[in-house]
Design a protein around this motif. Structure first.
Motif, PDB file in Angstrom:
ATOM      1  N   SER A 246       0.913  -1.210  -0.052  1.00  0.00           N
ATOM      2  CA  SER A 246       0.033   0.076  -0.133  1.00  0.00           C
ATOM      3  C   SER A 246       1.039   1.162   0.191  1.00  0.00           C
ATOM      4  O   SER A 246       1.390   1.285   0.851  1.00  0.00           O
ATOM      5  CB  SER A 246      -0.854  -0.175   1.191  1.00  0.00           C
ATOM      6  OG  SER A 246      -1.829  -1.056   1.303  1.00  0.00           O
ATOM      7  N   ARG A 247       0.744   2.013  -1.165  1.00  0.00           N
ATOM      8  CA  ARG A 247       1.549   3.231  -1.001  1.00  0.00           C
ATOM      9  C   ARG A 247       0.816   4.374  -0.067  1.00  0.00           C
ATOM     10  O   ARG A 247      -0.143   4.352   0.569  1.00  0.00           O
ATOM     11  CB  ARG A 247       1.462   3.967  -2.557  1.00  0.00           C
ATOM     12  CG  ARG A 247       2.220   2.935  -3.466  1.00  0.00           C
ATOM     13  CD  ARG A 247       2.361   3.745  -4.876  1.00  0.00           C
ATOM     14  NE  ARG A 247       2.806   2.866  -5.671  1.00  0.00           N
ATOM     15  CZ  ARG A 247       2.823   3.196  -7.093  1.00  0.00           C
ATOM     16  NH1 ARG A 247       2.388   4.323  -7.597  1.00  0.00           N
ATOM     17  NH2 ARG A 247       3.744   2.269  -7.973  1.00  0.00           N
ATOM     18  N   LEU A 248       1.839   5.188   0.569  1.00  0.00           N
ATOM     19  CA  LEU A 248       1.590   6.535   1.286  1.00  0.00           C
ATOM     20  C   LEU A 248       0.519   7.214   0.801  1.00  0.00           C
ATOM     21  O   LEU A 248       0.424   7.549  -0.459  1.00  0.00           O
ATOM     22  CB  LEU A 248       2.732   6.842   2.008  1.00  0.00           C
ATOM     23  CG  LEU A 248       3.838   6.161   2.658  1.00  0.00           C
ATOM     24  CD1 LEU A 248       4.896   7.117   2.896  1.00  0.00           C
ATOM     25  CD2 LEU A 248       3.171   5.535   3.797  1.00  0.00           C
ATOM     26  N   GLU A 249      -0.352   7.692   1.914  1.00  0.00           N
ATOM     27  CA  GLU A 249      -1.419   8.740   1.134  1.00  0.00           C
ATOM     28  C   GLU A 249      -1.430   9.930   2.198  1.00  0.00           C
ATOM     29  O   GLU A 249      -1.455   9.804   3.464  1.00  0.00           O
ATOM     30  CB  GLU A 249      -2.902   7.950   1.470  1.00  0.00           C
ATOM     31  CG  GLU A 249      -3.799   9.116   1.056  1.00  0.00           C
ATOM     32  CD  GLU A 249      -5.290   8.410   0.911  1.00  0.00           C
ATOM     33  OE1 GLU A 249      -6.320   9.104   0.712  1.00  0.00           O
ATOM     34  OE2 GLU A 249      -5.301   7.238   1.023  1.00  0.00           O
ATOM     35  N   SER A 250      -1.282  11.031   1.456  1.00  0.00           N
ATOM     36  CA  SER A 250      -1.059  12.598   2.227  1.00  0.00           C
ATOM     37  C   SER A 250      -2.546  12.879   2.964  1.00  0.00           C
ATOM     38  O   SER A 250      -3.415  12.251   2.559  1.00  0.00           O
ATOM     39  CB  SER A 250      -0.724  13.658   1.311  1.00  0.00           C
ATOM     40  OG  SER A 250      -1.569  13.847   0.641  1.00  0.00           O
ATOM     41  N   SER A 251      -2.345  13.754   3.881  1.00  0.00           N
ATOM     42  CA  SER A 251      -3.662  14.287   4.317  1.00  0.00           C
ATOM     43  C   SER A 251      -4.544  14.756   3.334  1.00  0.00           C
ATOM     44  O   SER A 251      -5.775  15.040   3.743  1.00  0.00           O
ATOM     45  CB  SER A 251      -3.276  15.273   5.353  1.00  0.00           C
ATOM     46  OG  SER A 251      -2.382  16.397   5.025  1.00  0.00           O
ATOM     47  N   SER A 252      -3.990  15.297   2.246  1.00  0.00           N
ATOM     48  CA  SER A 252      -4.950  15.844   1.087  1.00  0.00           C
ATOM     49  C   SER A 252      -5.496  14.839   0.237  1.00  0.00           C
ATOM     50  O   SER A 252      -6.117  14.949  -0.560  1.00  0.00           O
ATOM     51  CB  SER A 252      -4.187  16.947   0.359  1.00  0.00           C
ATOM     52  OG  SER A 252      -3.021  16.328  -0.326  1.00  0.00           O
TER      53      SER A 252
END
Length: 586
Positions: free
Chosen positions: A517-523
């Protein structure tokens, strides 16, 4: 052979295809010998492994086997050559991970194959860091490499035995080894595959399909070369791009077996359908925008039953793929940067129990070990050997707490000369900086990203940056760190994180996207690629490999993923050797 794959998380990920550094070892050796005016004196081969009737060590399920391959040296000691992936709940596994061996026809090369049942609590941990003594031993077999390659089929089946000759005559199953010469090829086929109207094999939900692609070998039968990720609850799945190196499928006319399975966590995956297609056939499907029907063996009829489920090729392209060695041997560089944790949780540097304690007798602390081990490897890929070095979480001489200060104490610049320069700056900072906190990664990551970004604006695409962060604690700005990492994933940058001390680093592993799973930013933005490798020094030291091995094993692939995403290619080899010859004449 069993149609089984890795553990619940690992089994749902893609395996095989191009592989990590598929040509790297051949290219490195070839480059060295050719630059010295010699010819290669050996052939590189890949070992494919499968097993049958393994011993079941688990109570509520089946064993989760992995193979470790060793080369036995003249002094009787064994050198590890590689490990397969772990396969969950399977006594008849067929591993996709290949083991590469240099075959020297002029010497005897004894090999040993050790099979282990990997305990559930270790699932998801990189196999190279597993301590074999913590796993259940299922059996071993031995032979020489020449015994395998001289068989007409290049395939040898061996009975598994106990380590001790007096271990009893219990049937431990068998292991089969198949050897194939590695043919260096830069040709790569990239495809996006999807299916429609697959048969549903689940009762209360829809199937969880994945594809396995296998290549036919000369002796008959198939060897798996690639597996897509699993897509949950979907009868019309579309997978991430599949990349097949020419050395994996050989000729475009060679038949490939494409099987679609419904994933089950028990390891008993259900065959939805299969078909035999070559790469040329798949290219034709793409050009004609047509689908191909899966078939399945019919119990009531001798002929195979044609299913309504179809395979489509939505994208197809052929391109030249370069190896890591191609880049670094043609002027591309790795620029090393380091950031050191100066938070109070490290303990008073004057006390011997502190992680920052400088031993009077020269014994290195954990921070010094990490700097030396990683720096000594990477420095050879950086021509000027001037490295930016920072500290974070410390109170600097002006009384403010800084989360990105120059380790050398200079207001003018962060660069130091060589690994020894980092070590000297670190020792000096311990005498002038007061340990404080909290543990924030965001500022140093943003600083590294700024430097990496500047290299793009200057149109210098031969630079790639590697930031080493050494820390004793769990990051307290986790979301800000993830935001910084997602933003940096578009840049020529990799980040190595070493955890020192006895803290619980479980939450840190989310930064290392090894779970697929790739990282996801707060946006809501998703990272372009995985740029982080996290290693706990405590866990590595209890395993079989060094910190630098565990940290750097993903770096070449991260480097390549960036270069390929920007379509950045190294200069041609012919021009490189021409320049080298000219300079040597001068």
């Amino acid at each position: 052979m069993g149609g089984c794959f890795s553990d619940m998380e690992g089994g749902k990920q893609a395996v095989g295809g191009l592989g990590k550094g598929a040509n790297a070892q051949n290219d490195a050796v070839d480059f060295f010998f050719r630059s010295q005016g010699f010819h290669q004196m050996f052939t590189q081969v890949e070992l494919s492994l499968s097993a049958s009737s393994l011993l079941d060590r688990d109570i509520a399920s089946k064993s989760d086997p992995m193979v470790v391959v060793f080369a036995k040296k003249r002094d009787g000691k064994c050198e590890e050559l590689g490990r397969t992936e772990v396969i969950m709940n399977c006594l008849n596994p067929e591993w996709i991970e290949k083991i590469s061996v240099a075959f020297h026809f002029e010497i005897v090369q004894p090999l040993e194959f050790h099979v282990y049942d990997i305990d559930t609590k270790y699932h998801g941990i990189p196999t190279k860091t597993l301590e074999l003594g913590d796993q259940d031993f299922l059996g071993m077999a031995s032979c020489t490499l020449s015994e395998i390659v001289t068989k007409p089929s290049r395939r040898l089946t061996l009975r598994l035995q106990n380590k001790s000759p007096n271990g009893g005559l219990r049937n431990l199953g068998a292991i089969t080894v198949h050897a194939e010469e590695t043919v260096a090829s830069r040709s790569v086929v990239e495809m996006v595959l999807r299916c429609s109207r697959l048969d549903n094999k689940d009762v209360f939900s829809k199937s969880d399909p994945f594809l396995r692609i296998s290549r036919m070998v000369e002796s008959g039968g198939y060897i798996p070369i690639c597996k897509t990720e699993v897509i949950n609850d979907n009868l019309n799945p579309k997978w991430r791009p599949v990349c097949l190196g020419g050395h994996k499928f050989g000729s475009k006319e060679n038949p490939l077996l494409i099987e679609c399975f419904d994933f089950n966590s028990s390891g008993d995956h259900v065959l939805i359908g299969k078909m035999q297609k070559s790469v040329a056939d798949l290219e034709k499907l793409y050009k004609e925008r047509k689908g191909a029907n899966f078939v399945i063996s019919s119990k009531s009829h001798r002929k195979e039953k044609v299913l309504k489920g179809e395979l489509f090729v939505d994208q197809y392209c052929e391109k030249e793929q370069f190896s890591f060695i191609d880049y670094v041997s043609n002027g591309f560089e790795l620029n090393f940067m380091v950031a050191v944790d100066f938070t109070a949780s490290n303990g008073n540097p004057l006390h011997s129990d502190s992680l920052h304690y400088i031993d009077a007798h020269g014994r290195l602390n954990s921070y010094q070990k990490a700097i030396m081990e990683v720096g000594e490897v990477i420095q050879f890929y950086d021509s000027d050997r001037r490295f930016p070095a920072w500290g974070f979480g410390g109170k600097i001489p002006d009384g403010t707490v800084s989360h990105c200060f120059n380790l050398n104490g200079s207001p003018g610049g962060s660069e130091v000369a060589g690994v020894e320069g980092i070590m000297d700056a670190y020792g000096s900072a311990l005498r002038s900086v007061t340990l404080s906190g909290p543990t924030l990664f965001g500022p140093v990551i943003n600083m590294a990203a700024q430097i990496a970004g500047q290299s793009l604006t200057s149109h210098n695409h031969t630079m790639y940056y590697v930031l080493l962060i050494i820390t004793d604690g769990v990051v307290t700005d986790l979301q800000e760190t993830i935001n910084a990492l997602v933003k940096a994933s578009d840049l020529p940058l990799s980040i190595l994180i070493v955890g020192v001390g006895n803290a619980d680093f479980t939450s840190m592993e989310v930064l290392d996207a090894d779970n697929g799973s790739r990282l996801e930013s707060s946006s809501g933005r998703i990272a372009t690629r995985d740029i982080v490798q996290f290693v706990s020094m405590r866990e590595v030291h209890s395993g079989q490999i060094s910190v630098v091995q565990a940290l750097l094993e993903e770096l070449p692939e991260q480097f390549l993923s960036f270069m390929r995403s920007r379509d950045i290619k190294p200069p041609s080899r012919s021009s490189h050797f021409s320049q080298a010859s000219t300079s040597s004449i001068q």
